[in-house]
Design a protein around this motif. Structure first.
Motif, mmCIF file in Angstrom:
data_model
loop_
_atom_site.group_PDB
_atom_site.id
_atom_site.type_symbol
_atom_site.label_atom_id
_atom_site.label_comp_id
_atom_site.label_asym_id
_atom_site.label_seq_id
_atom_site.Cartn_x
_atom_site.Cartn_y
_atom_site.Cartn_z
ATOM 1 N N MET A 1 0.847 -1.210 0.000
ATOM 2 C CA MET A 1 0.000 0.000 0.000
ATOM 3 C C MET A 1 0.879 1.255 0.000
ATOM 4 N N ILE A 2 0.638 2.132 -0.986
ATOM 5 C CA ILE A 2 1.391 3.388 -1.054
ATOM 6 C C ILE A 2 0.561 4.503 -0.421
ATOM 7 N N SER A 3 1.207 5.320 0.384
ATOM 8 C CA SER A 3 0.541 6.511 0.922
ATOM 9 C C SER A 3 0.842 7.697 0.014
ATOM 10 N N TYR A 4 -0.195 8.260 -0.601
ATOM 11 C CA TYR A 4 -0.040 9.447 -1.454
ATOM 12 C C TYR A 4 -0.232 10.642 -0.538
ATOM 13 N N VAL A 5 0.883 11.314 -0.255
ATOM 14 C CA VAL A 5 0.873 12.307 0.820
ATOM 15 C C VAL A 5 0.592 13.691 0.236
ATOM 16 N N THR A 6 -0.622 14.171 0.457
ATOM 17 C CA THR A 6 -1.015 15.465 -0.103
ATOM 18 C C THR A 6 -2.239 15.994 0.627
ATOM 19 N N THR A 7 -2.423 17.307 0.536
ATOM 20 C CA THR A 7 -3.641 17.915 1.066
ATOM 21 C C THR A 7 -4.612 18.223 -0.079
ATOM 22 N N ASN A 8 -4.249 17.810 -1.292
ATOM 23 C CA ASN A 8 -4.997 18.191 -2.489
ATOM 24 C C ASN A 8 -5.770 16.978 -3.045
ATOM 25 N N ASP A 9 -7.098 17.010 -2.917
ATOM 26 C CA ASP A 9 -7.931 15.886 -3.371
ATOM 27 C C ASP A 9 -7.847 15.673 -4.875
ATOM 28 N N GLY A 10 -7.635 16.770 -5.614
ATOM 29 C CA GLY A 10 -7.542 16.671 -7.073
ATOM 30 C C GLY A 10 -6.388 15.774 -7.492
ATOM 31 N N LYS A 11 -5.261 15.911 -6.808
ATOM 32 C CA LYS A 11 -4.097 15.062 -7.119
ATOM 33 C C LYS A 11 -4.431 13.589 -6.873
ATOM 34 N N VAL A 12 -5.109 13.324 -5.766
ATOM 35 C CA VAL A 12 -5.406 11.932 -5.400
ATOM 36 C C VAL A 12 -6.355 11.302 -6.412
ATOM 37 N N ARG A 13 -7.348 12.067 -6.854
ATOM 38 C CA ARG A 13 -8.293 11.549 -7.864
ATOM 39 C C ARG A 13 -7.531 11.094 -9.107
ATOM 40 N N GLU A 14 -6.573 11.915 -9.520
ATOM 41 C CA GLU A 14 -5.811 11.563 -10.725
ATOM 42 C C GLU A 14 -4.906 10.359 -10.466
ATOM 43 N N ALA A 15 -4.327 10.293 -9.291
ATOM 44 C CA ALA A 15 -3.407 9.187 -8.974
ATOM 45 C C ALA A 15 -4.119 7.849 -8.947
ATOM 46 N N ARG A 16 -5.383 7.859 -8.509
ATOM 47 C CA ARG A 16 -6.116 6.586 -8.386
ATOM 48 C C ARG A 16 -6.309 5.899 -9.734
ATOM 49 N N GLU A 17 -6.256 6.678 -10.814
ATOM 50 C CA GLU A 17 -6.416 6.055 -12.134
ATOM 51 C C GLU A 17 -5.214 5.188 -12.502
ATOM 52 N N TYR A 18 -4.096 5.403 -11.814
ATOM 53 C CA TYR A 18 -2.884 4.640 -12.131
ATOM 54 C C TYR A 18 -2.531 3.634 -11.054
ATOM 55 N N LEU A 19 -2.955 3.885 -9.822
ATOM 56 C CA LEU A 19 -2.499 3.076 -8.697
ATOM 57 C C LEU A 19 -3.692 2.536 -7.920
ATOM 58 N N ALA A 20 -3.872 1.213 -7.963
ATOM 59 C CA ALA A 20 -4.985 0.613 -7.234
ATOM 60 C C ALA A 20 -4.689 0.620 -5.738
ATOM 61 N N ASP A 21 -3.403 0.427 -5.448
ATOM 62 C CA ASP A 21 -2.961 0.180 -4.087
ATOM 63 C C ASP A 21 -2.519 1.474 -3.405
#
Ligand SMILES: O=P(O)(O)OP(=O)(O)OP(=O)(O)OC[C@H]1O[C@@H](n2cnc3c(O)ncnc32)[C@H](O)[C@@H]1O
Length: 218
Positions: A1-21
């Protein structure tokens, strides 16, 4: 499990398209002052890794306007919160009118990955992908990505960079976040694109795709 460390929800939405975990971790790491994104992201990744204790990705991004020598660049978040996106767009377009130039710009993203382990190749120089981006600049259509590693400091960090070139326009579109409405690439602003369309050409999408390849092998 990778922790995507950010306060920005927009970044996380985009990251989820590439990383399931992946899970979003809202940890406010120290953003050091630096002229480039790489050292800021790398420093943040080391701090976040010490906090989380498992694999982390820190995402530092910014808008680099050609006529302003790359400003706001690493200061993009501060400038968004103080001047605002529309005024940055106005200033860039007004300057371009005065000089007769096209208001060109690029978005850059650097992902810094840290899991406490080393990496095979660790060259000193960090390439943010802008050289390749510039090669493609004539049509404002260029996107590029690179990877690099830096091991200055105690914990190795691997960097994944992406860049997309475009031009500054009057705000259009409801999607995306941040400067997306004023950044046009290939006829559409990033805010007029779906998340998948944006990811296919964006700085973050390029960096994430390169990271996802690396992570699948790791
Ligand atoms: O540091 P974290 O917590 O990740 O969140 P942040 O939004 O402060 O992120 P940055 O420090 O990387 O600041 C980047 C700035 O550039 C903007 N930005 C980053 N990526 C963008 C994108 O894909 N489209 C439009 N604007 C973007 C964003 O809104 C910020 O103003």
């Amino acid at each position: 499990m990778i922790s995507y460390v950010t306060t920005n929800d927009g970044k996380v939405r985009e990251a989820r398209e590439y990383l399931a975990d992946v899970r979003a971790v809202d940890f406010d790491y120290t953003e050091i002052q630096a002229a480039e994104l790489g050292p800021i992201a790398a420093h943040g990744a080391r701090e976040a890794f010490a906090h989380v204790g498992g694999p982390v990705l820190v995402d530092d991004a910014g808008l680099f306007v050609d006529g302003f020598d790359g400003f706001p660049g690493p200061y993009s978040a501060y400038v968004e919160h103080t001047l605002g996106v529309d005024r940055v767009g106005d200033i860039a377009r007004r300057r371009a009118e005065e000089t007769g130039e096209t208001p060109r710009a690029q978005f850059r993203c650097v992902l810094a990955y840290c899991d406490g382990e080393g990496f095979a190749a660790t060259p000193d120089a960090v390439d943010y992908g802008d050289r390749r981006g510039h090669d493609l600049s004539a049509e404002d259509r260029g996107t590029a990505s690179t990877t690099d590693s830096i091991d200055a400091g105690d914990v190795p960090v691997k960097l994944f960079a992406g860049v997309v070139r475009g031009r500054i326009v009057e705000p259009r579109g409801e999607g995306g976040f941040g400067y997306d409405p004023v950044f046009e690439h290939d006829g559409s602003t990033l805010a007029e694109m779906s998340a998948a369309e944006k990811n296919a050409i964006s700085h973050r999408g390029r960096a994430l795709a390169t990271f996802a390849e690396f992570y699948a092998e790791r």
